[in-house]
Write a protein that holds these residues in place. Sequence first.
Motif, PDB file in Angstrom:
ATOM      1  N   UNK A  30       0.837  -1.206   0.000  1.00  0.00           N
ATOM      2  CA  UNK A  30       0.000   0.000   0.000  1.00  0.00           C
ATOM      3  C   UNK A  30       0.871   1.256   0.000  1.00  0.00           C
ATOM      4  N   UNK A  31       1.960   1.215   0.775  1.00  0.00           N
ATOM      5  CA  UNK A  31       2.839   2.392   0.909  1.00  0.00           C
ATOM      6  C   UNK A  31       4.290   1.960   0.664  1.00  0.00           C
ATOM      7  N   UNK A  32       4.666   1.714  -0.592  1.00  0.00           N
ATOM      8  CA  UNK A  32       5.991   1.145  -0.894  1.00  0.00           C
ATOM      9  C   UNK A  32       7.167   2.047  -0.544  1.00  0.00           C
ATOM     10  N   UNK A  33       6.937   3.344  -0.337  1.00  0.00           N
ATOM     11  CA  UNK A  33       8.028   4.262  -0.037  1.00  0.00           C
ATOM     12  C   UNK A  33       8.137   4.601   1.448  1.00  0.00           C
ATOM     13  N   UNK A  34       7.399   3.900   2.291  1.00  0.00           N
ATOM     14  CA  UNK A  34       7.389   4.195   3.717  1.00  0.00           C
ATOM     15  C   UNK A  34       8.626   3.587   4.383  1.00  0.00           C
ATOM     16  N   UNK A  35       9.535   4.447   4.840  1.00  0.00           N
ATOM     17  CA  UNK A  35      10.793   3.970   5.427  1.00  0.00           C
ATOM     18  C   UNK A  35      10.590   3.220   6.734  1.00  0.00           C
ATOM     19  N   UNK A  36       9.629   3.661   7.548  1.00  0.00           N
ATOM     20  CA  UNK A  36       9.386   2.970   8.822  1.00  0.00           C
ATOM     21  C   UNK A  36       8.955   1.528   8.586  1.00  0.00           C
ATOM     22  N   UNK A  37       8.162   1.315   7.561  1.00  0.00           N
ATOM     23  CA  UNK A  37       7.740  -0.046   7.225  1.00  0.00           C
ATOM     24  C   UNK A  37       8.926  -0.883   6.746  1.00  0.00           C
ATOM     25  N   UNK A  38       9.815  -0.270   5.971  1.00  0.00           N
ATOM     26  CA  UNK A  38      11.000  -0.982   5.499  1.00  0.00           C
ATOM     27  C   UNK A  38      11.900  -1.377   6.668  1.00  0.00           C
ATOM     28  N   UNK A  39      12.051  -0.463   7.618  1.00  0.00           N
ATOM     29  CA  UNK A  39      12.870  -0.767   8.791  1.00  0.00           C
ATOM     30  C   UNK A  39      12.210  -1.872   9.623  1.00  0.00           C
ATOM     31  N   UNK A  40      10.886  -1.784   9.764  1.00  0.00           N
ATOM     32  CA  UNK A  40      10.168  -2.829  10.498  1.00  0.00           C
ATOM     33  C   UNK A  40      10.354  -4.186   9.859  1.00  0.00           C
ATOM     34  N   UNK A  41      10.258  -4.238   8.522  1.00  0.00           N
ATOM     35  CA  UNK A  41      10.453  -5.502   7.821  1.00  0.00           C
ATOM     36  C   UNK A  41      11.869  -6.023   8.030  1.00  0.00           C
ATOM     37  N   UNK A  42      12.856  -5.152   7.903  1.00  0.00           N
ATOM     38  CA  UNK A  42      14.232  -5.580   8.136  1.00  0.00           C
ATOM     39  C   UNK A  42      14.444  -6.067   9.554  1.00  0.00           C
ATOM     40  N   UNK A  43      13.771  -5.443  10.507  1.00  0.00           N
ATOM     41  CA  UNK A  43      13.907  -5.834  11.910  1.00  0.00           C
ATOM     42  C   UNK A  43      13.370  -7.235  12.158  1.00  0.00           C
ATOM     43  N   UNK A  44      12.368  -7.656  11.396  1.00  0.00           N
ATOM     44  CA  UNK A  44      11.845  -9.018  11.534  1.00  0.00           C
ATOM     45  C   UNK A  44      12.944 -10.034  11.241  1.00  0.00           C
ATOM     46  N   UNK A  45      13.706  -9.782  10.173  1.00  0.00           N
ATOM     47  CA  UNK A  45      14.809 -10.679   9.831  1.00  0.00           C
ATOM     48  C   UNK A  45      15.904 -10.617  10.887  1.00  0.00           C
ATOM     49  N   UNK A  46      16.155  -9.426  11.379  1.00  0.00           N
ATOM     50  CA  UNK A  46      17.249  -9.217  12.329  1.00  0.00           C
ATOM     51  C   UNK A  46      16.971  -9.863  13.679  1.00  0.00           C
ATOM     52  N   UNK A  47      15.727  -9.788  14.133  1.00  0.00           N
ATOM     53  CA  UNK A  47      15.422 -10.125  15.521  1.00  0.00           C
ATOM     54  C   UNK A  47      14.723 -11.461  15.727  1.00  0.00           C
ATOM     55  N   UNK A  48      14.087 -12.000  14.709  1.00  0.00           N
ATOM     56  CA  UNK A  48      13.192 -13.134  14.939  1.00  0.00           C
ATOM     57  C   UNK A  48      13.690 -14.464  14.414  1.00  0.00           C
ATOM     58  N   UNK A  49      14.883 -14.509  13.859  1.00  0.00           N
ATOM     59  CA  UNK A  49      15.410 -15.786  13.392  1.00  0.00           C
ATOM     60  C   UNK A  49      14.636 -16.383  12.242  1.00  0.00           C
ATOM     61  N   UNK A  50      14.057 -15.532  11.356  1.00  0.00           N
ATOM     62  CA  UNK A  50      13.280 -16.052  10.230  1.00  0.00           C
ATOM     63  C   UNK A  50      14.145 -16.228   8.991  1.00  0.00           C
ATOM     64  N   UNK A  51      15.433 -15.917   9.113  1.00  0.00           N
ATOM     65  CA  UNK A  51      16.379 -16.100   8.018  1.00  0.00           C
ATOM     66  C   UNK A  51      17.671 -16.645   8.582  1.00  0.00           C
TER      67      UNK A  51
END
Length: 281
Positions: free
Chosen positions: A156-177
């Motif tokens: 919906x909001x492809x240019x939203x930086x906060x959403x991009x950081x949130x997505x990156x944080x999922x990989x960083x913090x949750x062991x999904x990668x």
Amino acid sequence: MKKQQLILVGSGVVVLCLIYFFGKTIPPKKNPGAVAAATSPKEISFTTILEASKKQLTPAQQAQVAQLETAVVRGDVKEQQEKVYKQLAGFWKDSAHLLLPYGYYTAEAAKLENSQKSLTFAAQFFLEGIRRQDNPELQRWMGIEAKELFEKALQIAPDNDSLKIGLGSCYLLAGISDSPMEGILKIREVAERDPENMYAQFMLGLGGIISGQFDKAVDRLLKVVQHQPENVEAMLMLAEAYERQNDKAGAVKWYNEAKKHIHNADIVHEIDERIKLLGNK
């Protein structure tokens, strides 16, 4: 201090602060920082979580939940299903006081509503929960849920930086990668384009601690505390990074600085004990 900027590392001080600020969801299973150390957490399903949660309900509450669940199945219109999901979320939060089912049903309602606001709210709920949860299986489950929600919001909001950081944080913090760098790269993209984005700088500081690059963590976190002089989490993270570098003076300085902004006697005592321990090393 933004709520999404949650952290959890080895020092008991940071753990204690998070419990004080945000409370706990379910009893911890492993030591803090388990996500970073875990190799391959087992998969856990919401069915398992729901079954365990229902065992904590009274018979009357179990009947109420069963009625709502039946209403979801019978709902043949998206709006009806969304309404029932919100009712289930409300029940688990207000009556049962169990936040994992609340988060799940909030997310299901958000997916049906499909608005940036609702998807972001649900995604941030799970992302915040990762920082309060020590069980790597639940961390991974919450990370996968958050990732899906962030991705839908980004559609919906492809240019939203906060959403991009949130997505990156999922990989960083949750062991999904298998590689936390996948998350760091997503966050770094924002930080390089917008160095004044303190959310990105904060998460990269956390990434530095997780990866053992404490000098880089210090550089990032110093930027955060300079721009946000009351960010207690960043101060505690900075103290942690200095301590990991065996820079006792730097660690003591930032533990003391954090104390100025904390008005909970238990947390202050924990910090004082940490400072004493550093003096004895």
